[in-house]
Design a protein around this motif. Structure first.
Motif, PDB file in Angstrom:
ATOM      1  N   LEU A  54     157.151  16.454  87.581  1.00  0.00           N
ATOM      2  CA  LEU A  54     156.120  17.206  87.914  1.00  0.00           C
ATOM      3  C   LEU A  54     155.219  17.398  86.566  1.00  0.00           C
ATOM      4  CD1 LEU A  54     154.023  19.201  88.701  1.00  0.00           C
ATOM      5  CD2 LEU A  54     155.456  21.077  88.006  1.00  0.00           C
ATOM      6  N   HIS A  55     155.652  16.794  85.070  1.00  0.00           N
ATOM      7  CA  HIS A  55     155.806  17.066  83.902  1.00  0.00           C
ATOM      8  C   HIS A  55     154.690  15.805  83.830  1.00  0.00           C
ATOM      9  CE1 HIS A  55     156.429  18.273  79.059  1.00  0.00           C
ATOM     10  NE2 HIS A  55     156.245  16.458  79.473  1.00  0.00           N
ATOM     11  N   ARG A  56     155.803  14.294  84.135  1.00  0.00           N
ATOM     12  CA  ARG A  56     154.957  13.592  83.766  1.00  0.00           C
ATOM     13  C   ARG A  56     153.436  12.767  84.299  1.00  0.00           C
ATOM     14  NH1 ARG A  56     158.932  11.343  85.697  1.00  0.00           N
ATOM     15  NH2 ARG A  56     158.439  10.642  87.366  1.00  0.00           N
ATOM     16  N   HIS A  57     153.776  13.650  85.099  1.00  0.00           N
ATOM     17  CA  HIS A  57     152.379  13.605  86.115  1.00  0.00           C
ATOM     18  C   HIS A  57     151.307  14.599  85.696  1.00  0.00           C
ATOM     19  CE1 HIS A  57     153.271  10.652  89.460  1.00  0.00           C
ATOM     20  NE2 HIS A  57     154.486  11.398  89.467  1.00  0.00           N
ATOM     21  N   LEU A  58     151.530  15.072  85.304  1.00  0.00           N
ATOM     22  CA  LEU A  58     150.110  16.646  84.322  1.00  0.00           C
ATOM     23  C   LEU A  58     149.835  16.009  83.683  1.00  0.00           C
ATOM     24  CD1 LEU A  58     151.946  20.490  85.481  1.00  0.00           C
ATOM     25  CD2 LEU A  58     149.662  18.850  86.106  1.00  0.00           C
ATOM     26  N   ALA A  59     151.195  15.383  82.609  1.00  0.00           N
ATOM     27  CA  ALA A  59     150.985  14.851  81.413  1.00  0.00           C
ATOM     28  C   ALA A  59     149.709  13.987  80.937  1.00  0.00           C
ATOM     29  CB  ALA A  59     152.396  14.996  80.849  1.00  0.00           C
ATOM     30  N   ALA A  60     149.618  13.053  82.426  1.00  0.00           N
ATOM     31  CA  ALA A  60     148.339  12.351  82.661  1.00  0.00           C
ATOM     32  C   ALA A  60     147.050  12.471  82.002  1.00  0.00           C
ATOM     33  CB  ALA A  60     148.383  11.902  83.690  1.00  0.00           C
ATOM     34  N   SER A  61     147.350  13.978  82.349  1.00  0.00           N
ATOM     35  CA  SER A  61     145.668  15.082  82.105  1.00  0.00           C
ATOM     36  C   SER A  61     145.696  16.138  81.286  1.00  0.00           C
ATOM     37  CB  SER A  61     144.764  15.425  83.742  1.00  0.00           C
ATOM     38  OG  SER A  61     145.757  14.037  84.677  1.00  0.00           O
ATOM     39  N   VAL A  62     146.846  16.683  81.227  1.00  0.00           N
ATOM     40  CA  VAL A  62     145.824  17.784  80.040  1.00  0.00           C
ATOM     41  C   VAL A  62     148.363  17.331  78.827  1.00  0.00           C
ATOM     42  CG1 VAL A  62     144.925  18.520  81.333  1.00  0.00           C
ATOM     43  CG2 VAL A  62     147.261  19.604  81.911  1.00  0.00           C
ATOM     44  N   VAL A 245     153.318  14.527  92.695  1.00  0.00           N
ATOM     45  CA  VAL A 245     152.737  14.391  92.647  1.00  0.00           C
ATOM     46  C   VAL A 245     151.414  15.853  93.346  1.00  0.00           C
ATOM     47  CG1 VAL A 245     150.371  12.544  93.778  1.00  0.00           C
ATOM     48  CG2 VAL A 245     152.950  11.859  92.873  1.00  0.00           C
ATOM     49  N   GLU A 246     151.773  15.320  94.261  1.00  0.00           N
ATOM     50  CA  GLU A 246     150.651  16.277  95.204  1.00  0.00           C
ATOM     51  C   GLU A 246     150.966  17.685  94.589  1.00  0.00           C
ATOM     52  OE1 GLU A 246     153.536  14.585  96.731  1.00  0.00           O
ATOM     53  OE2 GLU A 246     152.970  14.257  98.767  1.00  0.00           O
ATOM     54  N   VAL A 247     152.227  18.014  94.200  1.00  0.00           N
ATOM     55  CA  VAL A 247     152.181  19.963  93.652  1.00  0.00           C
ATOM     56  C   VAL A 247     151.200  19.658  92.404  1.00  0.00           C
ATOM     57  CG1 VAL A 247     153.413  21.164  92.323  1.00  0.00           C
ATOM     58  CG2 VAL A 247     154.479  19.786  94.221  1.00  0.00           C
ATOM     59  N   ALA A 248     151.584  18.233  91.637  1.00  0.00           N
ATOM     60  CA  ALA A 248     150.584  18.223  90.346  1.00  0.00           C
ATOM     61  C   ALA A 248     148.978  18.345  90.382  1.00  0.00           C
ATOM     62  CB  ALA A 248     150.752  17.002  88.896  1.00  0.00           C
ATOM     63  N   GLN A 249     148.199  17.558  91.996  1.00  0.00           N
ATOM     64  CA  GLN A 249     147.151  17.409  92.156  1.00  0.00           C
ATOM     65  C   GLN A 249     146.502  18.905  92.144  1.00  0.00           C
ATOM     66  OE1 GLN A 249     147.479  14.448  95.273  1.00  0.00           O
ATOM     67  NE2 GLN A 249     146.912  13.441  93.754  1.00  0.00           N
ATOM     68  N   THR A 250     147.389  19.392  92.629  1.00  0.00           N
ATOM     69  CA  THR A 250     147.061  21.493  93.085  1.00  0.00           C
ATOM     70  C   THR A 250     147.149  21.397  91.920  1.00  0.00           C
ATOM     71  OG1 THR A 250     147.956  21.024  95.464  1.00  0.00           O
ATOM     72  CG2 THR A 250     147.643  23.157  94.477  1.00  0.00           C
ATOM     73  N   ILE A 251     148.076  22.123  91.218  1.00  0.00           N
ATOM     74  CA  ILE A 251     147.672  22.599  89.838  1.00  0.00           C
ATOM     75  C   ILE A 251     146.500  22.191  89.095  1.00  0.00           C
ATOM     76  CG2 ILE A 251     148.698  22.711  87.777  1.00  0.00           C
ATOM     77  CD1 ILE A 251     150.980  22.701  89.129  1.00  0.00           C
ATOM     78  N   LEU A 252     146.187  21.028  88.772  1.00  0.00           N
ATOM     79  CA  LEU A 252     145.513  20.122  88.061  1.00  0.00           C
ATOM     80  C   LEU A 252     143.856  21.141  88.538  1.00  0.00           C
ATOM     81  CD1 LEU A 252     145.988  17.333  86.741  1.00  0.00           C
ATOM     82  CD2 LEU A 252     146.025  18.942  86.118  1.00  0.00           C
TER      83      LEU A 252
END
Length: 269
Positions: A54-62, A245-252
């Motif tokens: 999750l950290h890795r996917h979020l870090a691409a955006s924030v 991926v789905e959780v990261a998209q949801t958080i963002l």
């Protein structure tokens, strides 16, 4: 949204008299946005490791930070068992030292309790709260009931990789420290404390999670001033690892960055 392979920076931070580790992925100034950072906090007995996907996917955006709390993983064990409020104070102090003054707080399992306490202590710093697999279900508050739910989850709804991460972290944590924190977790009344949180709250659960059931998550969200629930299909309690991926998209999307993932479904019961 593309994930980043850049390894987070590990920072040892002492705050409120305790030592923990912060894993930081900070975007270059040239591409940084005005969006608040996202902070990920683990649950009982585990560490940042089951948050890495999750950290890795979020870090691409924030800007993204994961925390190993004092006494867990490779961090020094405090002289006394920290209360939920003390854990929250450590998190807030550690992030302040790193210049992270505003952030989306994402907690998993017992980490949801720390998220609630942090939002109560310094609400001006936390514009959004995400509770993934919140505990403890007020209808299943005994050790036996929790153990049964967790056992079902591990046997039927988790991937081999999520089970391996959780079990090896439990071994690193040790039985004594785990049991001391288990007592705190079971006694914490998140269903009462959530009433005082003014920031918007998103409750996320895996479709098959026997620890954070749909009924419990719905009832918990109903007690908050501003909360809604989202369910991720085809997974259990460690939703952030198995459906990163789905959780990261949801958080963002919840935080106002990006678009919601197609696999996330809002539910009302």
């Amino acid at each position: 949204m593309r994930s980043t392979r850049t390894k987070p920076e590990r920072i040892v931070v002492e705050a409120a008299g305790h030592v923990g580790h912060v894993f930081a992925s900070r975007r270059p100034a040239a591409v940084a946005s005005a969006a608040p950072a996202v902070v990920l906090v683990h649950g009982i007995g585990v560490s940042h490791r089951y948050l890495q996907r999750l950290h890795r996917h979020l870090a691409a955006s924030v800007d993204t930070y994961s925390i190993d709390l004092p006494g867990f993983a490779a961090t020094p064990t405090p002289a006394h068992t920290l209360s939920v409020a003390e854990h929250a104070t450590y998190i807030l102090g550690a992030l302040e030292q790193l210049g992270v003054l505003e952030f989306v707080f994402v907690g998993h399992s017992m980490g949801t309790q720390f998220a609630i306490e942090a939002a109560l202590q310094q609400p001006h710093r936390i514009p959004h709260v995400v509770l993934m697999g919140p505990v403890v279900n007020d209808e299943r508050r005994t050790v036996a009931q929790q153990a049964l739910s967790l056992g079902r989850d591990c046997l039927f709804f988790e991937s081999p990789s999520s089970n391996a991460l959780v079990l090896t972290d439990y071994l690193r944590c040790g039985l004594v420290w785990y049991l001391k924190n288990l007592r705190l977790m079971l006694n914490y009344r998140i269903e009462d404390r959530i009433r005082g949180v003014t920031s918007p709250i998103l409750v996320v659960r895996g479709e098959h999670d026997p620890v954070a059931t749909a009924n419990w998550c719905h009832r918990l969200a109903a007690r908050a001033a501003d909360a809604r629930c989202l369910e991720i299909e085809g997974t259990g309690h460690v939703v952030q690892h198995n459906r990163a991926v789905e959780v990261a998209q949801t958080i963002l999307a919840f935080a106002g960055v990006g678009a919601p993932g197609s696999a996330a479904e809002e539910y009302t019961s």
